[in-house]
Design an enzyme around this catalytic site. Sequence first.
Site, short mmCIF file in Angstrom:
data_model
loop_
_atom_site.label_atom_id
_atom_site.label_comp_id
_atom_site.label_asym_id
_atom_site.label_seq_id
_atom_site.Cartn_x
_atom_site.Cartn_y
_atom_site.Cartn_z
N TYR B 440 0.81 -1.24 0.00
CA TYR B 440 0.00 0.00 0.00
C TYR B 440 0.84 1.28 0.00
O TYR B 440 2.05 1.21 0.09
CB TYR B 440 -1.09 -0.01 1.07
CG TYR B 440 -0.74 -0.13 2.53
CD1 TYR B 440 0.51 0.11 3.04
CD2 TYR B 440 -1.76 -0.49 3.43
CE1 TYR B 440 0.75 0.02 4.40
CE2 TYR B 440 -1.53 -0.60 4.79
CZ TYR B 440 -0.28 -0.34 5.27
OH TYR B 440 -0.05 -0.43 6.61
N GLU B 441 0.17 2.39 -0.15
CA GLU B 441 0.84 3.70 -0.35
C GLU B 441 1.76 3.66 -1.57
O GLU B 441 2.80 4.32 -1.58
CB GLU B 441 1.63 4.12 0.88
CG GLU B 441 0.83 4.34 2.13
CD GLU B 441 -0.30 5.34 1.94
OE1 GLU B 441 -0.19 6.19 1.05
OE2 GLU B 441 -1.28 5.26 2.69
N GLY B 442 1.36 2.96 -2.61
CA GLY B 442 2.24 2.77 -3.76
C GLY B 442 3.07 1.53 -3.55
O GLY B 442 3.88 1.49 -2.60
#
Lengths: 600, 600
Positions: B440-442
């Site tokens: 997550y978060e890229g």
Amino acid sequence: MPQYTPPIRDTRFVLDKVIGLDRYANLPGFQNATPDTVEAVLEQGGQFVAEVLFPLNQVGDQQGCTRHADGSVTTPDGFKEAYAQFVEAGWGTLSTPEEFGGQAMPHIISTAFQEYMISANMAFAMYFGLTHGAISSLLVKGSREQQAMYIPKMASGEWGGTMNLTEPQCGTDLGLIRTRAEPNADGSYSITGTKIFISSGDHDLTSNIIHLVLAKTPGAPESSKGISLFVVPKVIVNDDGSLGERNAVSCGSIEHKMGIHGNSTCVMNYDGAKGWLVGEEMKGLAAMFIMMNAARLGVGLQGLGVGETAYQNAVQYAGDRRQGRALTGPQEPGEKADTLFVHPDVRRMLMEAKAQTEGLRALCLWAALQVDLEHAAATEEERQLAADLIGLLTPVIKGVGTDIGYKVATDSQQVYGGHGYIAEWGMEQYVRDARIAMIYEGTNGVQAMDLVGRKLALNGGRAVQAFFKLVSEDIAAAKGDEQLNGFAESLEKGLGHLQGATMWLAANGFKNPNHVGAGAYPYMQLTGTVALGMMWLRMAKAAAEGLAAGAADAKFLEAKLVTARFYFERFLPDAGGLRRKIESGSDAVMALDPEMFRAA
Amino acid sequence: MPQYTPPIRDTRFVLDKVIGLDRYANLPGFQNATPDTVEAVLEQGGQFVAEVLFPLNQVGDQQGCTRHADGSVTTPDGFKEAYAQFVEAGWGTLSTPEEFGGQAMPHIISTAFQEYMISANMAFAMYFGLTHGAISSLLVKGSREQQAMYIPKMASGEWGGTMNLTEPQCGTDLGLIRTRAEPNADGSYSITGTKIFISSGDHDLTSNIIHLVLAKTPGAPESSKGISLFVVPKVIVNDDGSLGERNAVSCGSIEHKMGIHGNSTCVMNYDGAKGWLVGEEMKGLAAMFIMMNAARLGVGLQGLGVGETAYQNAVQYAGDRRQGRALTGPQEPGEKADTLFVHPDVRRMLMEAKAQTEGLRALCLWAALQVDLEHAAATEEERQLAADLIGLLTPVIKGVGTDIGYKVATDSQQVYGGHGYIAEWGMEQYVRDARIAMIYEGTNGVQAMDLVGRKLALNGGRAVQAFFKLVSEDIAAAKGDEQLNGFAESLEKGLGHLQGATMWLAANGFKNPNHVGAGAYPYMQLTGTVALGMMWLRMAKAAAEGLAAGAADAKFLEAKLVTARFYFERFLPDAGGLRRKIESGSDAVMALDPEMFRAA
């Protein structure tokens, strides 16, 4: 939602073009493996696992196994019916000797099928996998009577089998076993003790389960030299082969674990259960190691099997999912976004997975051939060479193969982005399932020590020298070939690092055995890198020959050459670093007092 | 059964001896971080998380969150009470500006506390973690009215906050967003759409939740340039600050996921919910990136936090568990077996974990200092340098830091052998929890592309050159020192490989951007190896100075020097291989047509 297609084309490529099964047609057993039979096994076996076992993989994970109040254990919905089909079709008997009702096919063929079965449903495959391991012990160490009594029904799958080694205080260090075996007047023994982590320990798939149990007889020394092996059936078998009394062995509880929920991992209580010695008293470890070596190859195959399924799904998703644009400009301007395939880093993960699983498949099948040759080769020299090679590489296939399985499952999950973390997509199960293979049948660290601490030095290093010779010959043969020369040079550098590291260990390990222990893991990784490199060089050679001969499956063969290039460009560069780690020795590894590990 | 002790001694070592907080005492905010205050934050904060949050970590995993028929969501037993204590004690306000009721401490101090909170209970820490991210966006892009209305109660923890980016068809590629924002007559907007994977999306911990939502206004272009950011409170806030009507936003379902079960990951339905524009229309991506950069550092910290707890438990187990004997002969002949600490390969795993977590701790705290300096440094030159460095290294801390967290959790689980796979021992949860941080978060692949595709070239490579200069200066300063010279030389080689790879990318990436993409991941790993090397050289220097000065904690400092040696011997050798992978380019990576990935 996940899917699985047996990689028959790739298996056939390895069997026919890389290994060349036809070269072994005159060996015992191989006459049963005609091209048509092999095709039928792969096609029908593949169809069976894809259609019957794979649909049960997610439900098995979700439901797990249940232990009931009466101590009985049931498997997830559908397992019992699928298992009955497995037995009915005779898939368990592929490589069992004819005298025990088997089809007497070479091990290499049953290995190919086993991979598919694991890919489809690892937890399910373990029920028969454990039985298979137990059979291998009985085949070598069991008495004629024991063999006749147990093997036919185990081979067919009618009865199950297990391995009982671990106890709460005793995992790798089997000398610590406390389970006792008291002799009875009738020649049997009363077995008492608790065993843990017993895969397939109890279940509802078979009418009987044949437990192989390590225990100590009275007065046995407190070390692994005091261990004996016993056969302890769940239901005692009468002399006429019919089932008699229930034995005093039961499942105390089922472990709640990270994965392989579909397999019942049991705490087994032996309360004076009736057992019979297998082989000689206090020679149990040797008997168990026969089983364990077979099991270790099977566990390496789990790395391959789970990795393959995860990879196949990642490939599918990469083609389905549209996100972003190619760095070189939109590839499909009519769509709102390109597929994941345009992104080099997604491809990096897929190519790594492809290079590692295909390399590992070739290595596992080649290793299975060595098992066949160990027993069936025409000359003693060939048999010894095969035995040396399989002895050396068994820990590598187990250790490196299962590391690959976990890495490939993790990377394939990564391709899915956030969806990979969500249970319904099925990818996170592969990671959880693959994880156990690095731990059981001897942790991968134990495999590394088996390789470096035992196998390297055996018979004056005969096995490792034979392996080096094999790789060197491949390199020399490939060097003249324009297409293969670059690969051969890359592999030559890797082999040079492995040889250098081997010499370093030989020179320094005697002075300080901790140098051997500290270098064991990178040494195993380096050996794996070279062994897969050997297989990729062979695959590249076979692909180039096929293309030159105008083979029909040109795209498949071109992909082999590209993947070989990727392997040599992206994995061989690790070799130099691994060697430097080995040669850094054990000083920093061993320097800290235990309390100095705490930074808190 | 698992345990956790906040590593205060190590945090203090980094803050006091490696970074030297006292050197910054004259900067705004740092006057609040006196040695006594820092000590109090770490001691009391550490005690709070260890005593209140850590005991809820396993139960949170087992119970997960529940969505009820009315759409409301409840957190696991004990979370609500613990959260109330968190708010009561003011742990959320450490680095919030005083004007919003905060304690205005430097970011580096709240980062130190945040690590402990994550270590104790990652799923729990995320509730406030998301709030914190939302605050950072409002602080920069929110209007004065929005700031006054939302930030004080969010900072205290009374209200929660979330980030709403992802939709079913749209993850990394935010241009694909479909959520619509229709302007209302009163200046507000009606938000309609479905958002997925919303961490802390709904729960029972706070009386309100302030959602920050990406959506498209009418006529906005179909790309990421058309995105606007909206603040959408769960309960609309009246002008007097009291809670008004329930907004038309609700949790449609909770995802079943691999880990972080204690955090509610929600599908959020916006059905004409009332929202207000944050910042300018169609400038939403920039506003969201402020939040995302803060969040990425926080996710890197998750790698550290979970890795630390896993490592601590592995150390404990290695001392408790007796199995086998030392290779050099029994170390405790009176016991039936030695502890796991005698085995070099167990130590290898523990030393790798120690070297990586301690290196990562130093890097995270140093990065947090750069965030402080970016805002508070005395000169524009220093502010720019700090901004350059944190911009460059944010993707590295996120990507490499979370890879480390997963690897350390996996290896720590491995130390437990079979027990590591069993849920009750707690180790497998760390692996499952750590896994999400890579996604997550890229995803970490997106981080690698951010580093190589964006950050490297920014301002003519100013940031990366500044980083090289920093490392070079450290190396030059250490070379004269007998104790540090070997480390400096090792780091110099690693830096040389990184510089070489950078030049290769600069020379070849322009011709073919796929070379950049294909090399992105190994380049990120190489940068991480050098960045941790820089921190280990600094830690070694501080340890050597401390020992020379006769510091009281000699054992701790000696362990630092040994671990530094281990880091340079066991991680820096990867640098050359990583460079070769980068310089192999993208030909093999990009060569296959999608259908050629299928071997089946």
